[in-house]
Scaffold this active site. Structure first.
Site, short mmCIF file in Angstrom:
data_model
loop_
_atom_site.label_atom_id
_atom_site.label_comp_id
_atom_site.label_asym_id
_atom_site.label_seq_id
_atom_site.Cartn_x
_atom_site.Cartn_y
_atom_site.Cartn_z
CG ASN A 3 -41.15 -47.76 -41.80
OD1 ASN A 3 -39.81 -48.09 -41.91
ND2 ASN A 3 -42.13 -48.60 -42.23
CG ASP A 36 -39.93 -49.51 -39.62
OD1 ASP A 36 -38.58 -50.84 -39.78
OD2 ASP A 36 -40.61 -51.13 -40.05
CG ASP A 61 -35.38 -66.72 -51.14
OD1 ASP A 61 -35.27 -67.94 -51.21
OD2 ASP A 61 -33.82 -65.94 -50.91
CG ASP A 76 -36.01 -48.42 -41.63
OD1 ASP A 76 -36.93 -48.37 -42.41
OD2 ASP A 76 -35.30 -48.18 -41.01
CG ASP A 109 -38.86 -49.74 -45.54
OD1 ASP A 109 -38.40 -49.60 -46.76
OD2 ASP A 109 -39.23 -49.58 -44.66
CG HIS A 125 -29.22 -64.38 -46.90
ND1 HIS A 125 -28.88 -64.72 -48.27
CD2 HIS A 125 -29.44 -65.42 -46.24
CE1 HIS A 125 -29.98 -66.38 -48.29
NE2 HIS A 125 -30.14 -66.41 -47.09
CG ASP A 126 -27.30 -68.35 -45.75
OD1 ASP A 126 -28.23 -67.62 -44.96
OD2 ASP A 126 -28.10 -69.35 -47.19
CD GLU A 163 -29.86 -72.75 -50.37
OE1 GLU A 163 -28.84 -71.53 -49.26
OE2 GLU A 163 -30.60 -73.17 -50.41
CG ASP A 196 -34.72 -71.63 -48.17
OD1 ASP A 196 -33.14 -70.66 -48.86
OD2 ASP A 196 -34.89 -72.23 -48.14
#
Ligand code: NOJ
Length: 570
Positions: free
Chosen positions: A23, A25, A98, A21, A29, A337-338, A265, A206
């Site tokens: 910035n 938040d 993706d 990150d 990003d 990520h899954d 995928e 995906d």
């Protein structure tokens, strides 16, 4: 079979929300990625794949897209994107996006139009069906089919405005596009060309094997005890899937004369499906992500985790190596990520964390195929045991919890089943250093940082030549240096051994023996004719001074993995 250009490539997956990150938040990003491109070049990967960064309501962390030609402000701007692309290309790497086109967000203008009236020109861009006859519209049982969604509940949502249901295999905010409509496919191909024209190098697609559905939409079989029917036979590798992929190839990839990487995928795809998708002569996809090996520890569902059976895991991976030996191509992965973190799932994330992470890297990366590394895997990042349901963020996890508790399950039991299996295990922030929030953000992270970042982090790993990071660098470099890794054939060894993962690779006059002890005790691997390897050269190992092979076999310490190379004896 000729080896494709990506045979020597390694792909690194970035989950932008959780990477870096810039910035403050609390959400990763694009500028955060730009700050770390040199780290990725140092690791030696060839291709970066970014999970979705398009404008999105973030119902499923960006896998619900509301505009295919932009960047979500939370991640930055198109200018940031162009800068990232240049910086990746300047370092000789490629960038893959993706592509999420089985469904859109419910806020995509196409769906907003589609749901506005039954005669809207875009009505047919999605799957609309009337309620089941004899049922009160909008009540349980009135859904057009009995299918259960991937995120709990039915796959159909009732829309009051027009009195019909729309199909959503995932969340109700992810309506499925109707690929039967040629206008939908034309739009998809157009947006793909838009990104390729901007300079990207390919797509990870995906759930792409779900875009062709049995248009009769039959009910699915209901397993004993299950609330919903199984819709898989109607949408996994459906009737027109290969036609659609070939059309996409023709309409998109064929128009470019530079290398483009395509990986689909494909949950539920078999070896035979994979051969069809990835046979170069059929001009569909370069490779697919299959799910067999990441299902070996599932019971009836992923929430019902079983102890790992190494023999089953090896059988599965061997079948794919052998099944795609003469036609097609494998992608090789433990993590994404899954999935829960590989070192916690297939390795030992306690005493032998470093060794086991290296052993897993060794046995996977020396296979034939294109390896994928998921952010943090190269550090041996582990699962995070989140203590309460409030700390989870993932829609699949939260909906499963709510559904299970609603039908009377004990919340503590449901939480216990979620802890090792939730997708959030992979989504906690990347560990850059030992500082608060792991150097991921100066603000409040969107999901908690794993407390073990004080020990496991990139700064420490880069500085330590013996780290998991440097082992990944070595296996990645070996793939380019040793043609036998990219192109050799594969012969499993000791197939029934419950502790040892071993195989031979051969190309021309070179032979490679990979042997790994995937257990926490000493073993002797009784490799046949091990004495032939006595004088072999050690190519890579994960612990200093491995024992040389002898006639009795190869002695291996807990989680020791070694690859030996020799001139082939014919
Ligand atoms: C597969 C993606 O990897 C996953 O994260 C997502 O939730 C579903 N497809 C739906 O897009």
């Amino acid at each position: 079979m000729a080896t494709p250009w990506f045979a020597t490539s390694t792909v690194y997956q970035i989950y932008p929300r959780s990477f870096a990150d810039s910035n403050g938040d609390g959400v990763g990003d694009l500028r955060g990625i730009i700050e770390h491109v040199d780290y990725l070049a140092h690791l030696g990967v060839d291709v970066l794949w970014l999970s979705p960064i398009y404008p999105s309501p973030q119902d499923d962390n960006g896998y619900d897209i509301s505009d295919y030609r932009g960047i979500d402000p939370v991640f930055g701007t198109l200018d940031d994107f162009d800068e990232l692309l240049t910086s990746v290309h300047d370092r000789g790497m490629k960038l893959v996006m993706d592509l999420v086109v089985n469904h859109t967000s419910d806020l995509h203008p196409w769906f907003v139009e589609s749901r506005s009236s039954r005669d809207n020109p875009k009505r047919d861009w999605y799957w609309w069906r009337p309620p089941r006859e004899g049922f009160e519209p909008g009540t349980p049982g009135a859904e057009p089919t009995n299918w259960g969604s991937f995120f709990s509940g039915p796959t159909w949502a009732f829309d009051e405005t027009t009195g019909e249901y729309y199909l959503h295999l995932f969340s109700r905010r992810q309506p499925d596009l109707n690929w039967e409509n040629p206008a939908v496919r034309a739009e998809v191909y157009d947006l793909m060309r838009w990104w390729l024209d901007r300079g990207i190098d390919g797509f990870r697609m995906d759930v792409i094997n779900m875009v062709s559905k049995d248009v009769t939409l039959p009910d699915g079989p209901v397993r004993p005890g299950a609330e919903y029917g199984d819709g898989w036979p109607s949408f996994i590798c459906g009737p027109r899937i290969h036609e659609f992929m070939a059309e996409m190839h023709l309409e998109v990839f064929d128009r470019y004369d530079r290398p483009i990487l395509t990986v689909g995928e494909t949950p539920g795809a078999t070896v035979d499906d994979a051969r069809l998708f990835t046979d170069p002569a059929r001009r569909e996809l370069d490779m697919i992500f299959q799910f067999e090996h990441v299902g070996v520890d599932h019971g009836l569902t992923k929430w019902d985790q079983q102890p790992l059976d190494l023999v089953r895991l090896k059988r599965s991976l061997d079948r794919w190596q052998i099944g795609l030996a003469d036609t097609g191509w494998n992608s090789l992965y433990w993590d994404n990520h899954d999935q829960p973190r590989a070192v916690s799932r297939f390795g030992d994330d306690g005493e032998h964390r470093v060794r086991s992470a290296k052993a897993l890297a060794t046995v996977l990366h020396l296979q034939r195929g294109t390896p994928y590394v998921y952010q943090g895997e190269e550090l041996g990042m582990t699962n995070t045991w989140l203590p309460t349901i409030d700390e989870y963020r993932d829609i699949e996890t939260l909906r499963h919890y709510a559904a299970a508790v609603a039908v009377g399950a004990d919340p503590a039991d449901v939480l216990a089943s979620i802890q090792p299996a939730s997708r959030d295990n992979a989504r906690t922030p990347m560990h850059w250093d030992a500082s608060p929030h792991a150097g991921f953000t100066s603000g409040e992270p969107w999901i908690g940082v794993n407390p073990n970042h004080t020990e496991i982090n990139a700064a420490a790993a880069v500085a330590d030549d013996d780290s998991v990071f440097h082992h990944y660098r070595r296996v990645i470099a070996l793939r380019r240096a040793e043609p036998v890794i990219a192109a050799g054939d594969y012969t499993p060894q000791l197939r029934d051994d419950p502790n040892v993962y071993a195989y031979l690779r051969r190309l021309d006059d070179v032979e490679l023996l990979v042997v790994a002890n995937l257990s926490s005790h000493d073993v002797v691997a009784p490799i046949e004719q091990a004495q032939q390897w006595t004088d072999a050269e050690m190519l890579i190992g994960n612990i200093g001074d491995p024992a040389a092979p002898t006639a009795d076999g190869i002695e291996l310490r807990p989680w020791e993995a070694v690859a030996w190379r020799r001139a082939r004896v014919r």
